[in-house]
Design a protein around this motif. Structure first.
Motif, PDB file in Angstrom:
ATOM      1  N   ASN A  92       0.805  -1.224   0.000  1.00 16.81           N
ATOM      2  CA  ASN A  92       0.000   0.000   0.000  1.00 16.81           C
ATOM      3  C   ASN A  92       0.839   1.275   0.000  1.00 16.81           C
ATOM      4  O   ASN A  92       0.298   2.365   0.137  1.00 16.81           O
ATOM      5  N   PHE A  93       2.142   1.138  -0.148  1.00 13.66           N
ATOM      6  CA  PHE A  93       2.998   2.309  -0.246  1.00 13.66           C
ATOM      7  C   PHE A  93       2.827   2.920  -1.648  1.00 13.66           C
ATOM      8  O   PHE A  93       2.531   2.227  -2.612  1.00 13.66           O
ATOM      9  N   SER A  94       3.053   4.207  -1.745  1.00 10.03           N
ATOM     10  CA  SER A  94       3.004   4.896  -3.041  1.00 10.03           C
ATOM     11  C   SER A  94       4.236   4.521  -3.854  1.00 10.03           C
ATOM     12  O   SER A  94       5.308   4.304  -3.282  1.00 10.03           O
ATOM     13  N   ILE A  95       4.069   4.476  -5.175  1.00  7.04           N
ATOM     14  CA  ILE A  95       5.213   4.136  -6.020  1.00  7.04           C
ATOM     15  C   ILE A  95       5.551   5.246  -7.006  1.00  7.04           C
ATOM     16  O   ILE A  95       4.689   6.033  -7.408  1.00  7.04           O
ATOM     17  N   ARG A  96       6.815   5.269  -7.332  1.00  2.00           N
ATOM     18  CA  ARG A  96       7.347   5.993  -8.484  1.00  2.00           C
ATOM     19  C   ARG A  96       8.314   5.013  -9.128  1.00  2.00           C
ATOM     20  O   ARG A  96       8.862   4.142  -8.449  1.00  2.00           O
ATOM     21  N   MET A  97       8.528   5.127 -10.424  1.00  2.00           N
ATOM     22  CA  MET A  97       9.324   4.116 -11.105  1.00  2.00           C
ATOM     23  C   MET A  97      10.024   4.663 -12.328  1.00  2.00           C
ATOM     24  O   MET A  97       9.686   5.736 -12.827  1.00  2.00           O
ATOM     25  N   ILE A  98      10.987   3.868 -12.804  1.00  2.00           N
ATOM     26  CA  ILE A  98      11.713   4.207 -14.021  1.00  2.00           C
ATOM     27  C   ILE A  98      12.331   2.924 -14.561  1.00  2.00           C
ATOM     28  O   ILE A  98      12.634   2.006 -13.794  1.00  2.00           O
ATOM     29  N   ALA A  99      12.501   2.872 -15.871  1.00  2.00           N
ATOM     30  CA  ALA A  99      13.170   1.745 -16.520  1.00  2.00           C
ATOM     31  C   ALA A  99      14.049   2.302 -17.630  1.00  2.00           C
ATOM     32  O   ALA A  99      13.710   3.313 -18.237  1.00  2.00           O
ATOM     33  N   ASN A 100      15.155   1.636 -17.889  1.00  2.00           N
ATOM     34  CA  ASN A 100      16.024   2.122 -18.958  1.00  2.00           C
ATOM     35  C   ASN A 100      15.758   1.418 -20.287  1.00  2.00           C
ATOM     36  O   ASN A 100      16.607   1.381 -21.160  1.00  2.00           O
TER      37      ASN A 100
END
Length: 175
Positions: A92-100
């Protein structure tokens, strides 16, 4: 957005912009993910940033093709307000993300940044143009959609014990 919400519908709760196409895409991604995890290993390192109450997962996901390359996928799971402190996992934590991956850079980096889903400390590694120039050719309607390697990473985190308190106590490195 939580990691579970991303898997369910990255466009957000109640958004039906893709209609039945989303179900088909989701089924295809799940099938590709299952084939990937049977054949290849996803390497994971997790870091804990105590002052900000956030965890950073660095996943190295091999390409689903026969080529010999990997993609770096980063998930930041945070609970700055300590609302979920008593929970035994980070679902239930908020997410931010990135992929190369090229698909993320060319199709979604700009859109994820606009939606507040981009893990911004690393976006310069993609190239500044990817977050400053709208993807008018690849994603002209600027839909926050599924990116394949982010989907694989999120699925992997949800299907393993990597989000649990017991795993984190043993394996999280200081950030």
């Amino acid at each position: 957005m939580t990691i579970q919400e991303y898997i369910k519908n990255p466009m957000g709760k109640g958004d039906a912009a893709l209609g039945n196409s989303r179900s088909l895409l989701l089924a295809q991604l799940k099938e590709k993910y299952e084939k990937l995890v049977v054949r290849k290993i996803i390497r994971t390192t997790v870091y804990y940033d105590k002052p900000r109450n956030r965890y950073l997962y660095h996943l190295i996901i091999p390409t689903e093709t026969e080529r010999d390359n990997d993609y770096d996928v980063i998930f930041e799971l945070s609970d700055g307000d300590h609302v979920h402190d008593k929970e035994k996992n980070l679902r239930n934590f908020s997410i931010r993300m990135i992929a190369n991956s090229p698909s993320f850079a060319y199709t979604f980096a700009y859109v994820y940044k606009q939606a507040g889903l981009l893990f911004e400390p690393l976006y310069k590694r993609l190239g500044k143009e990817f977050v400053k120039i709208p993807p008018d050719i690849r994603n002209r309607y600027r839909i926050v959609g599924y990116e394949k390697y982010l989907f694989f990473g999120a699925s992997y985190l949800l299907e393993t014990d990597l989000l649990t308190e017991s795993y984190l106590k043993k394996n999280a490195h200081p950030y």
